[in-house]
Design a protein around this motif. Structure first.
Motif, PDB file in Angstrom:
ATOM      1  N   PRO A 134     -19.074   3.093  21.673  1.00 39.33           N
ATOM      2  CA  PRO A 134     -20.076   2.384  20.867  1.00 39.33           C
ATOM      3  C   PRO A 134     -21.132   1.764  21.779  1.00 39.33           C
ATOM      4  CG  PRO A 134     -18.090   1.064  21.060  1.00 39.33           C
ATOM      5  CD  PRO A 134     -17.781   2.379  21.704  1.00 39.33           C
ATOM      6  N   PRO A 135     -22.296   1.436  21.235  1.00 41.10           N
ATOM      7  CA  PRO A 135     -23.380   0.917  22.072  1.00 41.10           C
ATOM      8  C   PRO A 135     -23.211  -0.557  22.430  1.00 41.10           C
ATOM      9  CG  PRO A 135     -24.101   1.055  19.806  1.00 41.10           C
ATOM     10  CD  PRO A 135     -22.722   1.640  19.840  1.00 41.10           C
ATOM     11  N   ARG A 136     -22.071  -0.882  23.008  1.00 34.77           N
ATOM     12  CA  ARG A 136     -21.789  -2.234  23.485  1.00 34.77           C
ATOM     13  C   ARG A 136     -20.544  -2.168  24.356  1.00 34.77           C
ATOM     14  NH1 ARG A 136     -21.483  -1.612  18.258  1.00 34.77           N
ATOM     15  NH2 ARG A 136     -19.440  -1.445  17.261  1.00 34.77           N
ATOM     16  N   GLY A 137     -20.298  -3.212  25.112  1.00 35.41           N
ATOM     17  CA  GLY A 137     -19.095  -3.259  25.934  1.00 35.41           C
ATOM     18  C   GLY A 137     -19.320  -2.819  27.360  1.00 35.41           C
ATOM     19  N   LEU A 138     -18.250  -2.907  28.158  1.00 35.33           N
ATOM     20  CA  LEU A 138     -18.336  -2.674  29.597  1.00 35.33           C
ATOM     21  C   LEU A 138     -18.675  -1.237  29.948  1.00 35.33           C
ATOM     22  CD1 LEU A 138     -15.246  -4.769  30.775  1.00 35.33           C
ATOM     23  CD2 LEU A 138     -17.648  -5.447  30.749  1.00 35.33           C
TER      24      LEU A 138
ATOM     25  N   TYR B 194     -20.197   1.078  28.161  1.00 33.65           N
ATOM     26  CA  TYR B 194     -21.578   1.387  27.783  1.00 33.65           C
ATOM     27  C   TYR B 194     -22.551   0.795  28.804  1.00 33.65           C
ATOM     28  CZ  TYR B 194     -25.739   1.789  24.815  1.00 33.65           C
ATOM     29  OH  TYR B 194     -26.978   2.089  24.306  1.00 33.65           O
ATOM     30  N   ARG B 195     -22.319  -0.437  29.243  1.00 34.15           N
ATOM     31  CA  ARG B 195     -23.207  -1.048  30.227  1.00 34.15           C
ATOM     32  C   ARG B 195     -23.132  -0.309  31.562  1.00 34.15           C
ATOM     33  NH1 ARG B 195     -21.167  -5.984  28.676  1.00 34.15           N
ATOM     34  NH2 ARG B 195     -20.481  -6.493  30.784  1.00 34.15           N
ATOM     35  N   GLN B 196     -21.942   0.153  31.939  1.00 34.09           N
ATOM     36  CA  GLN B 196     -21.821   0.944  33.164  1.00 34.09           C
ATOM     37  C   GLN B 196     -22.655   2.215  33.081  1.00 34.09           C
ATOM     38  OE1 GLN B 196     -17.198   0.523  33.623  1.00 34.09           O
ATOM     39  NE2 GLN B 196     -17.975   1.501  35.462  1.00 34.09           N
ATOM     40  N   LEU B 197     -22.583   2.900  31.950  1.00 35.02           N
ATOM     41  CA  LEU B 197     -23.335   4.137  31.781  1.00 35.02           C
ATOM     42  C   LEU B 197     -24.836   3.876  31.820  1.00 35.02           C
ATOM     43  CD1 LEU B 197     -21.160   5.819  29.009  1.00 35.02           C
ATOM     44  CD2 LEU B 197     -21.305   6.496  31.405  1.00 35.02           C
ATOM     45  N   LEU B 198     -25.276   2.812  31.167  1.00 32.90           N
ATOM     46  CA  LEU B 198     -26.692   2.468  31.212  1.00 32.90           C
ATOM     47  C   LEU B 198     -27.141   2.161  32.640  1.00 32.90           C
ATOM     48  CD1 LEU B 198     -27.168   0.114  28.103  1.00 32.90           C
ATOM     49  CD2 LEU B 198     -27.740   2.532  28.284  1.00 32.90           C
ATOM     50  N   GLY B 199     -26.300   1.448  33.383  1.00 37.74           N
ATOM     51  CA  GLY B 199     -26.656   1.100  34.754  1.00 37.74           C
ATOM     52  C   GLY B 199     -26.763   2.317  35.653  1.00 37.74           C
ATOM     53  N   THR B 200     -25.987   3.351  35.357  1.00 38.50           N
ATOM     54  CA  THR B 200     -25.984   4.557  36.192  1.00 38.50           C
ATOM     55  C   THR B 200     -27.039   5.562  35.755  1.00 38.50           C
ATOM     56  OG1 THR B 200     -23.619   4.318  36.612  1.00 38.50           O
ATOM     57  CG2 THR B 200     -24.572   6.487  37.000  1.00 38.50           C
ATOM     58  N   PHE B 201     -27.186   5.753  34.446  1.00 38.94           N
ATOM     59  CA  PHE B 201     -28.000   6.858  33.946  1.00 38.94           C
ATOM     60  C   PHE B 201     -29.305   6.426  33.292  1.00 38.94           C
ATOM     61  CE2 PHE B 201     -23.725   8.559  34.187  1.00 38.94           C
ATOM     62  CZ  PHE B 201     -23.949   9.792  34.787  1.00 38.94           C
TER      63      PHE B 201
END
Length: 309
Positions: free
Chosen positions: A242-246, A248-255
């Motif tokens: 889902p678009p929240r949580g650890l 998801y934030r990791q994926l956003l930070g990487t990609f």
């Protein structure tokens, strides 16, 4: 006084749920529940709370604030400007639940999308004849397959490789294509599912194993992103996140940013039976200009179509 307490309790409950799911989601099993629960759940009490406060003429502002916060958290208030983009990508989990006549429906969806890149997940679980039907619907596209995912590209394919994901039978397909004179690395992924059903069975160990496995799978994606340094990068697929949580934030930070966050409208539910958005497209050195979930038959998921510049 009691009415005000009801309204403020609802507001604080909604705020607490969203704060915890954003900050600690997936860190422990209670946070898993908060992160993966359908966000519409937090809107269910809103009509009763609003009617109660209206009738008693007390606490309405707090009740309205809680309702708006829940609606925002569920994505119902999400709206971004949209414009055409020269690169079109479609990601679609075609799923093992394809009925006998669904391949033709999916083929029509792929044709109508007119996407430069088509990323399919669970393509190994459909009938070989169905995959041939999909391939025939995309003349002029190169088809690159791994064990579980398939990528179609009408851009020039430079190379491809696939990587195993730990603790399941899925894999990640990396395809390098030429777009606008530069190399674009396209990652087609299907991450494992958090086994929330284990919680109902009292099997917390299995739940924890599925969470740990997903963290290992994210590390595989991070290693691929690191090796593609210098290339524009796209990650898309059924990320079961889902678009929240650890995670998801990791994926956003990487990609990089989520296409729906940049250029989507509404909640963007890609898994409509549970009203969840778990299929995503993230990009580095690209900007999403339009993102839309297509309401078409053929699978238990819905395809996500994104345009980029």
């Amino acid at each position: 006084m009691f009415v005000s307490r009801v309204a403020w309790t609802y507001l604080l409950l909604v705020a607490g749920v969203w704060a915890l799911s954003e900050i600690v989601g997936e860190s422990r099993w209670p946070a898993l529940l908060l992160a993966y629960a359908p966000p519409l759940l937090w809107l269910l009490p809103a009509p009763l709370v609003l009617l109660w406060t209206l009738g008693r003429r007390r606490g309405f502002a707090a009740a309205l604030a809680g309702t708006l916060l829940a609606a925002w958290g569920a994505g119902l208030l999400h709206w971004r400007p949209q414009s055409p983009g020269p690169l079109r990508l479609l990601t679609y989990n075609v799923a093992r639940t394809l009925p006998e006549d669904a391949a033709a429906e999916v083929a029509r969806t792929l044709q109508a999308a007119d996407a430069d890149l088509v990323l399919l997940q669970e393509s190994n679980l459909i009938r070989p004849a169905d995959l041939r039907t999909l391939q025939a619907a995309l003349p002029g596209y190169a088809m690159i397959r791994a064990k579980e995912v398939t990528t179609f590209s009408r851009l020039l394919v430079l190379s491809s490789e696939w990587h195993d994901l730990p603790a399941n039978n899925r894999d990640v397909l990396l395809t390098r294509v030429r777009w606008q004179g530069r190399t674009l690395s396209v990652i087609n992924a299907h991450l494992g599912t958090v086994m929330l059903s284990s919680l109902l069975q009292g099997d917390l160990a299995r739940l924890q194993r599925s969470r740990t496995a997903r963290m290992g799978q994210v590390r595989v994606l991070e290693r691929i992103a690191a090796q593609e340094k210098g290339n524009a990068l796209l990650l898309a697929g059924d990320l079961n996140t889902p678009p929240r949580g650890l995670v998801y934030r990791q994926l956003l930070g990487t990609f990089g940013p989520d296409a729906h966050d940049q250029a989507g409208r509404g909640p963007g539910w890609t898994f409509p039976s549970l009203k969840l958005r778990i299929d995503h497209a993230l990009s580095r050195d690209l900007t999403a200009t339009r993102a839309a979930v297509l309401n078409v038959p053929g699978s238990d998921h819905r395809p996500l179509l994104v345009e980029y510049r």
